[in-house]
Design an enzyme around this catalytic site. Structure first.
Site, PDB file in Angstrom:
ATOM      1  N   THR A  61       0.795  -1.209  -0.031  1.00 44.30           N
ATOM      2  CA  THR A  61       0.061  -0.099   0.160  1.00 44.30           C
ATOM      3  C   THR A  61       0.634   1.188   0.032  1.00 44.30           C
ATOM      4  OG1 THR A  61      -1.803   0.973   1.270  1.00 44.30           O
ATOM      5  CG2 THR A  61       0.085   0.086   2.494  1.00 44.30           C
ATOM      6  N   LYS A  62       2.023   1.195   0.471  1.00 45.70           N
ATOM      7  CA  LYS A  62       3.028   2.241   0.642  1.00 45.70           C
ATOM      8  C   LYS A  62       3.113   2.812  -0.541  1.00 45.70           C
ATOM      9  CE  LYS A  62       2.991   2.458   4.991  1.00 45.70           C
ATOM     10  NZ  LYS A  62       2.331   3.528   5.656  1.00 45.70           N
ATOM     11  N   ASP A  63       3.305   2.295  -1.895  1.00 46.63           N
ATOM     12  CA  ASP A  63       3.456   2.635  -3.042  1.00 46.63           C
ATOM     13  C   ASP A  63       2.566   4.094  -3.102  1.00 46.63           C
ATOM     14  OD1 ASP A  63       5.073   0.605  -3.938  1.00 46.63           O
ATOM     15  OD2 ASP A  63       3.784  -0.214  -5.468  1.00 46.63           O
TER      16      ASP A  63
END
Ligand code: PMP
Length: 345
Positions: free
Chosen positions: A44-46
């Site tokens: 999710t950090k993208d």
């Protein structure tokens, strides 16, 4: 041409959701997993890496050759390194010396410069990874410090992408969202958007046994006695993150290392989804919540699965590691049968 992109960053977001058919089958609701491992950096950090970096570009804070700095050994570091490659930036990550060598290798493989700092010093010591990152950012012209725990753009990344995607994917039928809270960005941003569409949607945060987020939500105070070390990475905190909007969260559920570990493996075995440790944590939290709340068949529950299990092969998917933690329960899924290895000589 469809499904063809200019570069890897074009794949960020628009992650799929899949229905869970086995692990939650006793609960009379439709339960979907939003698979954030389908982002190109496998987490999710993208979403926050590209959002924060592009916001800085729009403000003119970054010009070619700029440097992006952050304190992280985990998913955020990987995402920032990936975005930096495509955009031609230098990436400097300060990590603690507790970080496993394979994680440092991941970051270096994507071109990041990694400073390994002693974990044993207090946060305000000049050698701590917080202070090292701050100093590098302050001393490097044309640089930004991502500061994900206290950056409102972290929340905004999910408000503008994850939240709208979930609303559209469920055709507005979502009734409950569950997400693990580390910085709190994923849940706060998604919840802000979803509650604007339908204020009745229930927002449930997942916290770790050993963290203070749940008790802070309930009392408004920091309960230092709650703090102890734990194994789940990326979930919970011993400080109050500015990116966590407590007012949007209806309830927190706390999970422990052991239950989350077994549930992570149960999901792999029963759903064929090799998720990270917090994937087990979010499903475990949903199970615990459903023991105390009633669901109906019209309920539509979305669980955020934050990352991919490949990052945990030496941890939760490793039998020796499980045993080293004292997790040797012959669990529901016939642990010894399913996970045994036979060596043919
Ligand atoms: N799971 C994992 C594996 C993570 O790395 C993180 C980020 N710390 C989270 C869950 C929680 O996401 P957020 O920081 O958006 O609360």
């Amino acid at each position: 041409m469809t499904n063809v992109f200019e570069n890897i960053l074009g794949l960020i977001g628009n992650t799929p959701m899949v229905k869970l058919n086995q692990v939650t089958k006793d609960i009379p609701a439709t339960v979907y997993a939003k698979l954030e491992c389908f982002n190109p950096g496998h987490s999710t950090k993208d979403r926050i890496a590209i959002h924060i970096i592009e916001a800085a570009e729009k403000k003119g804070l970054l010009t070619p050759g700029a440097t992006i700095v952050e304190t992280t050994s985990g998913n955020t570091g990987y995402s920032i390194a990936m975005v930096s490659i495509i955009k031609g930036y230098k990436c400097i990550l300060a990590v603690s010396d507790k970080t496993k060598p394979e994680k440092i290798a991941y970051l270096k493989a994507l071109g990041a410069t990694v400073y390994v700092c002693p974990a044993s010093v207090p946060a305000d010591n000049p050698r701590s990874y917080y202070e090292v990152a701050k100093r590098v950012a302050a001393q490097t012209p044309n640089s930004i410090y991502i500061n994900q725990y206290f950056n409102e753009l972290n929340v905004d990344a999910h408000y503008t992408s994850t939240g709208p995607e979930i609303w559209e994917q469920t055709q507005g039928k979502i009734t409950h969202i569950f997400a693990c809270c580390g910085t709190g960005g994923t849940l706060s941003g998604s919840a802000k958007f979803l509650k604007e569409q339908n204020p009745d949607i229930k927002v449930i945060g997942v916290d770790a046994d050993g963290s203070i987020l749940k008790s802070y939500h309930e009392t408004g105070e920091i309960h230092k006695e709650d703090i102890h070390s734990y194994q789940i990475e990326g979930l919970g905190k011993n400080l109050i993150p500015g990116a966590l909007h407590f007012e949007l969260i209806d309830e927190f559920v706390r999970v422990n290392d052991e239950n989350a570990a077994y549930t992570t493996r149960e999901i792999a075995i029963k759903e064929g989804i090799l998720g990270g440790y917090t994937t087990g944590a979010v499903v475990q939290a949903f199970k615990q919540y459903s023991a105390e709340h009633t669901f109906s068949k019209d309920d539509v529950v979305v669980l955020i699965f934050p990352d991919h299990g490949s990052r945990y092969i030496t941890k939760v998917y490793n039998d020796a590691w499980m045993e080293s933690q004292g997790f040797n329960r012959n669990c529901v899924h016939n642990y010894e049968e399913v996970f045994k290895t036979e060596y043919i000589k």
